[in-house]
Scaffold this active site. Structure first.
Site, short mmCIF file in Angstrom:
data_model
loop_
_atom_site.label_atom_id
_atom_site.label_comp_id
_atom_site.label_asym_id
_atom_site.label_seq_id
_atom_site.Cartn_x
_atom_site.Cartn_y
_atom_site.Cartn_z
N ASN A 22 34.15 44.94 48.48
CA ASN A 22 34.82 43.44 48.57
C ASN A 22 35.70 43.69 49.42
O ASN A 22 36.29 42.74 49.78
CB ASN A 22 34.02 42.92 47.27
CG ASN A 22 33.45 41.94 46.55
OD1 ASN A 22 32.66 41.13 48.01
ND2 ASN A 22 32.43 42.69 46.18
N ARG A 73 44.81 44.74 24.06
CA ARG A 73 44.22 44.64 25.52
C ARG A 73 45.52 43.50 25.96
O ARG A 73 45.92 43.52 27.38
CB ARG A 73 42.83 42.86 25.03
CG ARG A 73 42.37 42.48 26.89
CD ARG A 73 41.51 41.61 26.43
NE ARG A 73 40.18 41.78 26.31
CZ ARG A 73 39.45 43.38 26.49
NH1 ARG A 73 39.11 44.06 27.50
NH2 ARG A 73 38.66 44.39 25.53
N MET A 86 36.22 45.46 35.80
CA MET A 86 35.33 45.90 34.37
C MET A 86 35.49 45.25 33.04
O MET A 86 35.21 45.40 32.50
CB MET A 86 34.52 46.85 34.56
CG MET A 86 33.09 47.20 36.27
SD MET A 86 31.88 45.64 36.39
CE MET A 86 31.16 46.01 35.49
N ARG A 87 36.62 44.97 33.40
CA ARG A 87 37.80 44.99 31.79
C ARG A 87 37.77 42.94 31.46
O ARG A 87 37.40 42.36 32.33
CB ARG A 87 39.16 45.34 32.30
CG ARG A 87 38.75 46.25 31.28
CD ARG A 87 40.69 47.32 31.52
NE ARG A 87 41.39 46.35 30.85
CZ ARG A 87 41.28 47.16 29.32
NH1 ARG A 87 41.00 48.04 29.34
NH2 ARG A 87 42.08 46.62 28.19
N ILE A 88 37.69 42.51 30.42
CA ILE A 88 38.27 41.98 30.12
C ILE A 88 39.37 41.21 30.66
O ILE A 88 40.20 42.39 29.57
CB ILE A 88 37.02 41.07 28.64
CG1 ILE A 88 35.83 41.91 28.15
CG2 ILE A 88 37.29 39.81 27.92
CD1 ILE A 88 34.75 40.67 28.29
N HIS A 110 31.06 37.05 41.72
CA HIS A 110 29.70 37.37 40.31
C HIS A 110 28.05 37.38 41.33
O HIS A 110 27.73 36.43 42.27
CB HIS A 110 29.20 36.48 39.60
CG HIS A 110 28.56 36.84 38.20
ND1 HIS A 110 28.66 37.89 37.62
CD2 HIS A 110 27.38 36.77 38.21
CE1 HIS A 110 27.58 37.56 37.13
NE2 HIS A 110 27.48 37.09 37.27
N GLU A 126 27.50 39.08 49.81
CA GLU A 126 28.50 39.34 48.60
C GLU A 126 30.02 39.06 50.08
O GLU A 126 31.37 38.34 49.68
CB GLU A 126 28.84 40.08 47.48
CG GLU A 126 28.33 40.01 46.85
CD GLU A 126 28.59 40.95 45.14
OE1 GLU A 126 29.53 40.76 45.25
OE2 GLU A 126 27.48 40.99 44.69
#
Ligand code: GRF
Length: 203
Positions: A15, A67, A92-94, A111, A176
């Site tokens: 992407n 975080r 991939m991290r919050i 998504h 996507e």
């Protein structure tokens, strides 16, 4: 005015590549990628950035005790680069609420499902196992709730009886990549108007 885009990644970066290509071929005008930030040293997306002369920055999670601290460092880089728009492209991290709120309606994610169906990880597998006949992808603004921000655009992809997670993922990725560059172009051209949950596209 040039819109400065920073991209957060963790992996392969198709992407990211789609947006880089659209800027380079003039499909998206008045924008530049200010930097690519990764939480994974080996992310192929960092190599893609380098190939196009874009700063690729690895921020090592092991160097931070929380975080919040990690995101503080990311925010510092985003500000230093003069970021107008943040793209999450396989990140991939919050992300902490503080960082998300700094970029309200200026942080976009993609998504691989038609939200609000199949939030979270392995959306393609969830869709196959549920038995839906149609899935797709969603580009949306990021809000503190996971995969829940205002929808910018969606594209559909049918699920075939012969599909495996791999074949579906591959077909979805094509859509996507198109959806992401289209959405970024709309943002850069100032065509997105957000009214609560509703995103209107100015014609
Ligand atoms: C895509 O499937 C995207 O929808 C999801 O993570 C994947 C990233 O792929 N958020 P890539 O790294 O852009 O190739």
């Amino acid at each position: 005015m040039t819109v400065k885009i920073s991209v957060l990644v963790s992996g392969r970066g198709t992407n990211l590549q789609s947006v880089i290509d659209a800027i380079e071929n003039g499909e998206i005008r008045n924008a530049e990628i200010a930097c690519v930030i990764s939480d994974k040293k080996e992310a192929y997306a960092l190599q893609r950035a380098e190939k196009h002369g874009i700063a690729g920055i690895f921020v090592n999670p092991a160097d931070f005790s929380s975080r919040q601290e990690y995101d503080q460092k990311v925010l510092e880089i985003l500000k230093e680069k003069g970021t107008d728009l943040v793209l999450l492209a396989g990140y991939m991290r919050i992300i902490s609420d503080e960082l998300i709120n700094e970029f309200k309606n200026k942080m976009i994610n993609i998504h691989p499902s038609l939200l609000p169906s199949f939030k979270g990880l392995n959306a393609q597998k969830q869709a196959i196992e549920y038995g839906v006949k149609m899935t797709g992808c969603t580009v949306h603004f990021v809000e503190p709730d996971l995969d829940a921000g205002p929808v910018i655009l969606q594209k559909t992809v049918p699920i075939l009886e012969s599909d495996t997670v791999e074949t579906l993922t591959e077909r979805l990725l094509v859509e996507e990549n198109k959806a992401y560059r289209e959405a970024v172009k709309l943002f850069v051209d100032g065509k997105l108007e957000v009214d609560g949950r509703i995103v209107k596209i100015k014609r």
